[in-house]
Design an enzyme around this catalytic site. Structure first.
Site, PDB file in Angstrom:
ATOM      1  N   ASN A 113     -22.775  -1.650  13.492  1.00  0.00           N
ATOM      2  CA  ASN A 113     -23.710  -2.646  14.011  1.00  0.00           C
ATOM      3  C   ASN A 113     -24.774  -2.010  14.885  1.00  0.00           C
ATOM      4  OD1 ASN A 113     -22.484  -5.115  12.977  1.00  0.00           O
ATOM      5  ND2 ASN A 113     -20.814  -4.695  14.409  1.00  0.00           N
ATOM      6  N   THR A 134     -16.348   1.566  15.232  1.00  0.00           N
ATOM      7  CA  THR A 134     -16.108   2.176  13.926  1.00  0.00           C
ATOM      8  C   THR A 134     -15.145   3.349  14.076  1.00  0.00           C
ATOM      9  OG1 THR A 134     -18.357   1.572  13.284  1.00  0.00           O
ATOM     10  CG2 THR A 134     -17.222   3.165  11.902  1.00  0.00           C
ATOM     11  N   ASP A 168     -13.253   3.193  23.610  1.00  0.00           N
ATOM     12  CA  ASP A 168     -14.298   2.411  22.940  1.00  0.00           C
ATOM     13  C   ASP A 168     -13.830   2.101  21.516  1.00  0.00           C
ATOM     14  OD1 ASP A 168     -16.621   1.376  21.788  1.00  0.00           O
ATOM     15  OD2 ASP A 168     -17.916   2.645  23.021  1.00  0.00           O
ATOM     16  N   ASP A 192     -23.561   6.926  22.983  1.00  0.00           N
ATOM     17  CA  ASP A 192     -22.776   5.749  23.353  1.00  0.00           C
ATOM     18  C   ASP A 192     -21.636   6.136  24.294  1.00  0.00           C
ATOM     19  OD1 ASP A 192     -21.554   7.191  21.295  1.00  0.00           O
ATOM     20  OD2 ASP A 192     -20.829   5.410  20.236  1.00  0.00           O
ATOM     21  N   ASP A 233     -28.270  -0.416  21.053  1.00  0.00           N
ATOM     22  CA  ASP A 233     -27.095   0.437  20.870  1.00  0.00           C
ATOM     23  C   ASP A 233     -26.858   0.525  19.369  1.00  0.00           C
ATOM     24  OD1 ASP A 233     -24.710   1.807  20.961  1.00  0.00           O
ATOM     25  OD2 ASP A 233     -23.523   0.094  21.660  1.00  0.00           O
ATOM     26  N   GLY A 244     -25.159   1.776  16.262  1.00  0.00           N
ATOM     27  CA  GLY A 244     -23.907   2.371  15.834  1.00  0.00           C
ATOM     28  C   GLY A 244     -23.781   2.392  14.324  1.00  0.00           C
ATOM     29  N   ASN A 245     -22.666   2.895  13.846  1.00  0.00           N
ATOM     30  CA  ASN A 245     -22.474   3.058  12.412  1.00  0.00           C
ATOM     31  C   ASN A 245     -22.242   1.737  11.685  1.00  0.00           C
ATOM     32  OD1 ASN A 245     -22.400   6.081  11.878  1.00  0.00           O
ATOM     33  ND2 ASN A 245     -21.023   5.897  13.622  1.00  0.00           N
ATOM     34  N   THR A 251       4.725  -7.525   2.708  1.00  0.00           N
ATOM     35  CA  THR A 251       3.607  -6.590   2.781  1.00  0.00           C
ATOM     36  C   THR A 251       2.657  -6.924   3.922  1.00  0.00           C
ATOM     37  OG1 THR A 251       3.737  -6.186   0.407  1.00  0.00           O
ATOM     38  CG2 THR A 251       1.677  -5.595   1.491  1.00  0.00           C
TER      39      THR A 251
END
Length: 264
Positions: free
Chosen positions: A11, A134, A131, A111, A6, A8-9, A186
């Protein structure tokens, strides 16, 4: 055994299935500068450290949303199993039980397609899969197994990174759930905006999708299953009851299932 990628961007997830059982999952950083040989060296070591013989792996399948990494992982599978992998794409969509709108056949991320497929196969009813990766992506399947639509927003980590890298005075803080939305410093202010903001985004969009699906297909909102997946779903899951199920590896199971439908 079947080897599933799989890509992805952020992993590249590598998984080994022994029949239906997911026996190993590894996550490697996505890096388009790495060669197939470099990825092979890493993956071979991971497999061997898990006491799995390469000769036990008979097939491989790739789902990729990073075109520049597809070729290197084809190289990896050729080294491991001695042949090219199945690559999930439009030429095999007709073999799947879920149907894609004609306008999206060449656009939908594989995906998301695998998320929709696995959700449908498990539930056989209208579903919404969120999902958390990213990108935060929502894919909707109606009660006739048609993919009814998709929504995409920046992922939690992506939004968080953008916030502190594009502002002069906002620091990076732990992504934790705050006790209150009223930040008096903050750290809590950022945690409130990101964590509680994404909770509201998720709940609000799922509620809207349920209404829209009911309006367009007639399915009752109570009959629509909601599933969370992706590596970051655990951040939101503790503070919302919007999901019926959570499975971090739903996509990998869908990749394996797609490969079986394609005859692998």
């Amino acid at each position: 055994m079947m080897l599933c990628f799989d890509i992805g961007n952020t992993n590249c997830k590598t998984a080994l299935f022994d029949g239906e059982k997911l026996v190993h999952v590894w996550r490697i950083s996505s890096d388009v500068k790495r060669t197939g040989d470099e990825y092979f060296s890493t993956i071979r070591t991971l497999i061997r450290d898990a006491s799995v013989s390469l000769s036990d792996i008979s097939s491989a399948v790739i789902s990729s949303v990073v075109p520049n990494l597809t070729g290197p992982f084809v190289n990896v599978t050729q080294h491991i199993i001695g042949k090219k992998p199945l690559i999930i794409g439009p030429d095999m969509y007709a073999s799947l039980p879920v149907k894609i709108p004609e306008s999206a056949v060449h656009e939908i991320g594989t995906d998301l397609l695998c998320d929709a497929l696995e959700a449908w196969e498990r539930n056989k009813c209208a579903c919404i899969v969120a999902d958390f990766g990213t990108a935060l992506s929502f894919v909707v399947v109606d009660s006739d197994a048609n993919i009814a639509g998709v929504a995409i927003a920046p992922g939690i980590g992506t939004a968080f990174k953008s916030l502190f890298t594009n502002t002069a005075q906002l620091p990076s803080v732990p992504l934790e759930i705050p006790a209150t939305s009223l930040g008096t410093n903050t750290t809590v202010a950022i945690q409130s905006g990101i964590m509680l903001g994404y909770k509201s985004l998720t709940e609000g969009l799922i509620e809207r999708m349920k209404r829209d699906l009911e309006k367009s297909t007639g399915v009752g909102q109570a009959d629509i299953k909601t599933i969370a997946t992706g590596g970051l779903n655990s951040m939101i899951k503790p503070i919302t009851d919007v999901f019926d199920e959570a499975d971090k590896e739903l996509t990998l199971s869908g990749i394996r299932r797609a490969a079986l439908y394609a005859g692998l």
